[in-house]
Scaffold this motif. Sequence first.
Motif, PDB file in Angstrom:
ATOM      1  N   ARG A  27       0.819  -1.215   0.000  1.00 14.03           N
ATOM      2  CA  ARG A  27       0.000   0.000   0.000  1.00 14.03           C
ATOM      3  C   ARG A  27       0.852   1.264   0.000  1.00 14.03           C
ATOM      4  O   ARG A  27       0.321   2.363   0.142  1.00 14.03           O
ATOM      5  N   THR A  28       2.153   1.119  -0.158  1.00 14.76           N
ATOM      6  CA  THR A  28       3.047   2.271  -0.079  1.00 14.76           C
ATOM      7  C   THR A  28       3.548   2.694  -1.448  1.00 14.76           C
ATOM      8  O   THR A  28       3.673   1.879  -2.364  1.00 14.76           O
ATOM      9  N   TYR A  29       3.860   3.985  -1.561  1.00 13.76           N
ATOM     10  CA  TYR A  29       4.612   4.490  -2.713  1.00 13.76           C
ATOM     11  C   TYR A  29       6.072   4.062  -2.565  1.00 13.76           C
ATOM     12  O   TYR A  29       6.689   3.557  -3.501  1.00 13.76           O
ATOM     13  N   ALA A  57       8.271  -8.048   0.504  1.00 16.30           N
ATOM     14  CA  ALA A  57       6.840  -7.767   0.549  1.00 16.30           C
ATOM     15  C   ALA A  57       6.395  -6.834  -0.567  1.00 16.30           C
ATOM     16  O   ALA A  57       5.217  -6.492  -0.657  1.00 16.30           O
ATOM     17  N   GLY A  58       7.361  -6.401  -1.397  1.00 16.93           N
ATOM     18  CA  GLY A  58       7.009  -5.593  -2.555  1.00 16.93           C
ATOM     19  C   GLY A  58       7.205  -4.103  -2.419  1.00 16.93           C
ATOM     20  O   GLY A  58       6.793  -3.347  -3.307  1.00 16.93           O
ATOM     21  N   ALA A  59       7.825  -3.646  -1.339  1.00 18.60           N
ATOM     22  CA  ALA A  59       8.036  -2.211  -1.157  1.00 18.60           C
ATOM     23  C   ALA A  59       9.230  -1.720  -1.958  1.00 18.60           C
ATOM     24  O   ALA A  59      10.220  -2.439  -2.141  1.00 18.60           O
ATOM     25  N   ARG A  60       9.138  -0.467  -2.423  1.00 14.47           N
ATOM     26  CA  ARG A  60      10.309   0.235  -2.955  1.00 14.47           C
ATOM     27  C   ARG A  60      11.013   0.923  -1.797  1.00 14.47           C
ATOM     28  O   ARG A  60      10.363   1.474  -0.898  1.00 14.47           O
ATOM     29  N   LEU A  61      12.338   0.920  -1.823  1.00 11.53           N
ATOM     30  CA  LEU A  61      13.118   1.504  -0.745  1.00 11.53           C
ATOM     31  C   LEU A  61      13.893   2.716  -1.249  1.00 11.53           C
ATOM     32  O   LEU A  61      14.508   2.688  -2.321  1.00 11.53           O
ATOM     33  N   LEU A  62      13.878   3.774  -0.447  1.00 14.13           N
ATOM     34  CA  LEU A  62      14.606   4.998  -0.756  1.00 14.13           C
ATOM     35  C   LEU A  62      15.628   5.251   0.342  1.00 14.13           C
ATOM     36  O   LEU A  62      15.281   5.276   1.522  1.00 14.13           O
ATOM     37  N   GLY A  63      16.873   5.439  -0.040  1.00 11.48           N
ATOM     38  CA  GLY A  63      17.900   5.770   0.931  1.00 11.48           C
ATOM     39  C   GLY A  63      17.856   7.250   1.290  1.00 11.48           C
ATOM     40  O   GLY A  63      17.870   8.113   0.416  1.00 11.48           O
ATOM     41  N   TYR A  64      17.806   7.536   2.587  1.00  6.42           N
ATOM     42  CA  TYR A  64      17.768   8.926   3.061  1.00  6.42           C
ATOM     43  C   TYR A  64      19.148   9.558   2.932  1.00  6.42           C
ATOM     44  O   TYR A  64      20.144   9.018   3.434  1.00  6.42           O
TER      45      TYR A  64
END
Length: 220
Positions: A27-29, A57-64
């Motif tokens: 459910r996340t961007y 689980a299918g999430a996209r990850l963004l490094g801060y």
Amino acid sequence: MSLLIPLYVHPAEDPGSWHRLIAAADRTYAVVVNPADGPGTAADPAFVSAAGALRGAGARLLGYVDTDYGTRPAADVIADAARHQEWYATDGCFLDRVSTAADALPAYRRLVRALRRQGASPVVLNPGAHPAPGYARIADLVVTFEGPWSTYVSAFSRPDWTTRHSPDRFCHLVYGVPEALAPLAVRTAHERGAAVSGPVTGEPPNPWARLTPVLAGAEG
């Protein structure tokens, strides 16, 4: 539902929020990975594990990565992004404390191009306010509001240039939202031209230490 999730709390400190986030990853961007106001000096095993579970689980990850309003050397920003990729297998970057100024735009354009060449996608810029119009053309997503719910409902204004872009290009991050009003915050963002949002109930100094109740159902 397009929710941008900055969850700035260690997985060992609040495992429940991380478990709920993993369960609702579809459910996340995207989820922002932020072990130490950036990647830190070495891989954190707890974040490695959480990042792996989120990816599964299918999430996209963004490094801060902090840009300090354009004053950090580009080489340092690019190196931080590379560490995120190496240690946490991030997909893209969340560039924080981005300048809003038109004269900083060329440097950010070069920086985003370098990050894309390094494989970062998507690239999210967070000036936390409406920047000069050109920023929307260089990023996948621009955070054009970051602030308290009280300001969001009473003093938000949207410049005309934003209407020339798809709502998918804009995000509003709102904190101090009463839990019962979190779904309203998402709807309000949509009405104001931002398809992506991230309402949380938390307050400064770190409002992002709590998971959005929209995603979690309830916070732990």
